[in-house]
Structures are given as structure tokens and as C-alpha cells.
Design an enzyme around this catalytic site. Structure first.
Site, short mmCIF file in Angstrom:
data_model
loop_
_atom_site.label_atom_id
_atom_site.label_comp_id
_atom_site.label_asym_id
_atom_site.label_seq_id
_atom_site.Cartn_x
_atom_site.Cartn_y
_atom_site.Cartn_z
N HIS A 1 0.83 -1.22 0.00
CA HIS A 1 0.00 0.00 0.00
C HIS A 1 0.86 1.26 0.00
CE1 HIS A 1 -3.35 -2.70 1.02
NE2 HIS A 1 -2.56 -3.18 1.96
N SER B 1 13.36 21.78 -16.76
CA SER B 1 12.10 22.49 -16.92
C SER B 1 12.34 23.76 -17.72
CB SER B 1 11.53 22.86 -15.54
OG SER B 1 10.51 23.84 -15.65
N LYS C 1 14.83 22.10 -11.67
CA LYS C 1 14.22 20.79 -11.89
C LYS C 1 15.12 19.82 -12.65
CE LYS C 1 10.67 19.65 -10.94
NZ LYS C 1 9.41 19.79 -11.68
N GLU D 1 9.03 8.34 -17.14
CA GLU D 1 7.62 8.66 -17.31
C GLU D 1 7.12 8.26 -18.69
OE1 GLU D 1 7.58 12.47 -14.24
OE2 GLU D 1 7.64 12.81 -16.40
#
Length: 459
Positions: free
Chosen positions: A161, A282, A288, A295
Site C-alpha cells: 500500500h 524544466s 528541476k 515517465e
């Protein structure tokens, strides 16, 4: 609007040429031209079989083989001009062959149809691509095993979880993905058995009146068997769907690994650092470093699922045997092949370069009372029923929360307050390393069990 001026090989029974819009709509050459090697390989075998069976002469077969090899060389050199008016890879090659050889070129198609020809091309193509996918899986498995051996002593929290559950070796965690890839590899191998069946000779759907030797064709092309029913042969895309389904499972596994790497590399976790060469920045935020590659693997998993559903939906209502709907099998298949191969390759390179923060992982494994189950099982070994042990340790955890202590920071006196069965030998089991080492059941996270697995894997 006038029909197309390009004469079709099937135009004998037609008064009117095909409308240019229909011609563009039905053309598949833009994507099926990647099958040219397999189409030529199948045609060479077919020509040799026709000669063996006396349907064409050996001299004609030799001319056909030489002409096909010349066309292959032209395609690979970029000299071949594909014509959308010729619809597909089969007719583009045959048309050029007939231009080169005249009537001899026109003899090649005896005893076959584009229906069994495309089935052959796809099976030959998939036979090779399965090998390529399995090769990349083998590489990724090797990277995981080497990383597991390199960081054998590293302890991390195991999660359920997405909450800390029990301490595990980082190596044990990595080998979980090794197991997934091992299953994937077995599925591709199994799928390959069903791919490796010769369809050529089924012709349009009923076989041929010509004395074809399908066994000889299978031998020439290296197939282990021939298909058993001509109607099924030309209408079957099970092998394509099975392969794409296998790709979906692989992509699902890769997506889960990417999700873990994204989470574990976040500042909030800080378990590992991803290689900068596989991160992006970014356009607005200078600080960033984004895990875009991971992804994208996660996102491309959806493309693979889409390919599977596209194929299943395409086939679900088709009457026997061949239908033109089946032309729509290639783009999802090709995209799935390209996707799974690129994702396997990029993940192997990322994993080779990750940097582990072992101290941070160990610190996290020491938080959250992850050794509570060890305390309960200690009581079980002392004869306490598990449900009672569970309650006792639950109260012990509540006590630690109130006192802001870890389980391994409790004194023996404090432990005995909750159960007289607790003794000094429990203290080591309440540490992350002691907990992991004690979990020595087969397949468990104990170091000796992980080493056994690594020894089986080899280097």
C-alpha cells in the site's frame, strides 16, 4: 472522378478502375514495406518449391531468385521506388520483378495468395522480433542481477500500500523484477512455438490444385511445422495478438519498475539518484531534474495496451476466412515491437548508472516499526497463538509511538512488561538487518537466500 490508371493484378473482372480515394485508403505500403526482407525470403522459397514440383522450370526459378535478390539490394540501397498505387509490399515487389523478367516474373504467384503470403511475412517477422525482444530482456535481467550482487548488503523498507511494511534487502527487491522478466521471457518463448508454423500453401483460403510441397517450404524457411487448416491459416491472427499481449505484460512490469524508480529517486525518499543523462529540465524552473524518460516508458505502456485492444476488437466479429479488416493488424504490431524493444533498452542503460543512497535506505528501514511482525513471530515460536501475539505487539507499537521510540530501542524490562516470553535474543531481530537475515524461507529476503538465487542466475 476517373479511376486509377495503374492496372491492378486483380482488374480482369472490372470495367472501371479504382477511385483514387479508395486507392489511397486501401494502400498499406507506407507501413508494410518494413516486411520487404521477409516477403522476398518467402518468395525465394516459393520459387524454389515451384521448380521442385515442376510448376516452373529450374532456370525460371533461378531467374526469379536472382531478380528478387536484386530488388532486395535496391531496397536496402534506397534505389527502390515504392508506389502506393500498387497497394502493398507484395505487389510492389512482384510488379518490379515482372518489369525485370517479363512473363517469368508473372509466374511467381502461382499457388499462393496475398492472404497466405502476408501470414507468412508476419510469422517470419515475428520469429525474428521475438528473438530481439528476448535478447533485450536477457540484457535487462543481467543488469538487475549485477546490481543486486553489487549492493548485496543494502537494506530498504519493503512496501505494501506504499507504506513501510518489513525490511528487505535491496537485492531482493531487484530480483522481484528479475522474476517478472523471467516469466516474460518464457511467454515469448512459448509464443514463438505458435508463430513457428508455415502458412504458405493455404492460398486464398482453400489450398491449391497445384502440387505444392508445403513440407519442403517449411524446411527451406526453417519452420517446425505447417498449418493444419487452410481456412484457419489465412484468418488467424492469434499469434499476433498473443505476442502483443505478452508485450503488454512486459510493459506493465517495466512501468511498475519506472514508478518505483521515480518514487525512490524523489527528494522525499532519496533512496537513489538517477543518471543526469536520462533526466530533463524544466522550461521555467531552473532547479528541476525530471525523470521524463521513466515517465515516457510508463506512458508508452498505454500504447501497448491500446494495440492489444485494437487487435482484439478488429478480430472479434470477422466471419471466416480472410477480411481486409486484418490489414489493420500491422501498425499496432509494429508499434508494439518498437515500443517494447526501446523501453527494455533504455531501462537497462538507466539501471547501469543509478547511484544508491544506502544510508538513507537503511534509515528509512529503521522507521515505522517495520520489525513488528518479527516480534509477533518470536512469540509464536514461544507457543503464543498468533492472534494473541498480534494483539500484544500492537500494544507494544502503540507504546513506542507514545514514547517516540523504535522497537529496537526498547529495554528488555519494557519488552517484558508486554509479555514474559520476550527475552534478550529478541533485540537483534528488531533491527532491520536482523529482521531481513531471519527471513530465510525459500524465496525470502535473507542474504543467503538472495545469494542462492544469484548463484543460480550466474554472471
Amino acid at each position: 472522378m476517373p479511376g486509377s490508371k495503374q492496372k491492378k493484378p486483380w482488374s480482369g473482372a472490372f470495367k472501371e478502375g479504382i477511385h483514387p480515394l479508395a486507392e489511397r485508403f486501401t494502400s498499406s505500403i507506407d507501413f508494410d514495406k518494413r516486411l520487404y526482407r521477409y516477403d522476398i525470403k518467402g518468395s525465394i522459397a516459393h520459387a524454389r518449391m515451384l521448380a521442385k514440383c515442376g510448376i516452373i522450370s529450374r532456370q525460371e526459378a533461378a531467374a526469379l531468385v536472382a531478380g528478387l535478390k536484386d530488388i532486395e539490394a535496391d531496397i536496402e540501397a534506397g534505389r527502390f521506388q515504392f508506389d502506393p498505387a500498387l497497394e502493398d509490399i507484395h505487389m510492389n515487389i512482384e510488379h518490379r520483378l515482372t518489369e525485370k523478367l517479363g512473363d517469368v516474373g508473372a509466374k511467381l504467384h502461382a499457388g499462393r495468395s496475398r492472404n497466405d503470403q502476408i501470414a507468412l511475412d508476419l510469422r517470419l517477422y515475428l520469429r525474428d522480433e521475438i528473438k530481439e525482444v528476448r535478447k533485450r530482456i536477457k540484457t535487462l535481467k543481467r543488469v538487475l542481477a549485477r546490481l543486486a550482487r553489487k549492493h548485496l548488503g543494502a537494506i530498504m523498507p519493503g512496501y505494501t500500500h506504499l507504506r513501510g511494511a518489513q525490511p528487505v534487502l535491496f537485492s531482493h527487491y531487484l530480483l522481484a523484477y528479475y522474476e517478472m522478466l523471467e516469466r516474460d521471457d518464457g511467454r515469448y518463448q512459448d509464443c514463438g512455438q505458435r508463430v513457428d508454423v508455415l502458412p504458405l500453401g493455404a492460398a486464398a483460403l482453400a489450398g491449391s490444385t497445384l502440387p505444392l510441397d508445403r513440407g519442403y517450404l517449411a524446411k527451406l524457411l526453417g519452420f517446425r511445422a505447417v498449418t493444419g487448416n487452410s481456412i484457419d491459416t489465412v484468418s488467424d491472427r492469434d499469434f499476433v495478438i498473443e505476442f502483443v499481449a505478452d508485450c503488454c505484460l512486459t510493459m506493465m512490469h517495466l512501468s511498475r519498475l519506472c514508478e518505483d524508480l521515480i518514487i525512490f529517486s524523489s527528494p522525499e525518499f532519496g533512496f537513489l539518484r538517477l543518471p543526469e543523462a536520462f533526466l530533463t529540465g524544466s522550461s521555467i524552473m531552473p532547479q528541476k531534474q525530471n525523470p521524463d524518460v521513466l515517465e515516457l516508458v510508463r506512458g508508452k505502456t498505454g500504447r501497448s495496451y491500446g494495440a492489444l485492444f485494437s487487435l482484439l476488437t478488429m478480430m472479434k466479429g470477422l466471419p471466416l476466412s480472410y477480411n481486409r479488416d486484418m490489414q489493420e493488424d500491422k501498425e499496432p504490431l509494429f508499434d508494439c515491437v518498437d515500443t517494447v524493444k526501446s523501453c527494455l533498452e533504455v531501462l537497462a542503460e538507466i539501471l547501469k548508472r543509478i547511484k544508491l543512497e544506502e544510508a538513507r535506505m537503511a534509515e528509512a528501514a529503521a522507521q515505522g516499526f517495520l520489525t513488528a511482525t518479527d516480534a509477533a513471530e518470536y512469540l509464536v515460536r514461544k507457543g503464543v497463538p498468533f492472534r494473541q501475539a498480534h494483539q500484544i505487539v500492537g500494544r507494544l507499537v502503540r507504546y513506542c509511538m507514545e514514547k517516540k521510540k523504535r522497537l529496537d530501542q526498547l529495554s528488555l524490562e519494557e519488552l517484558k512488561h508486554f509479555s514474559p516470553h520476550f527475552d534478550a535474543d529478541l533485540i537483534h531481530l528488531l533491527t532491520p538487518s536482523g529482521s531481513a537475515e531471519a527471513r530465510s524461507t525459500e524465496g525470502g529476503t535473507a542474504k543467503r537466500r538472495v545469494l542462492e538465487k544469484l548463484d543460480k542466475i550466474g554472471k
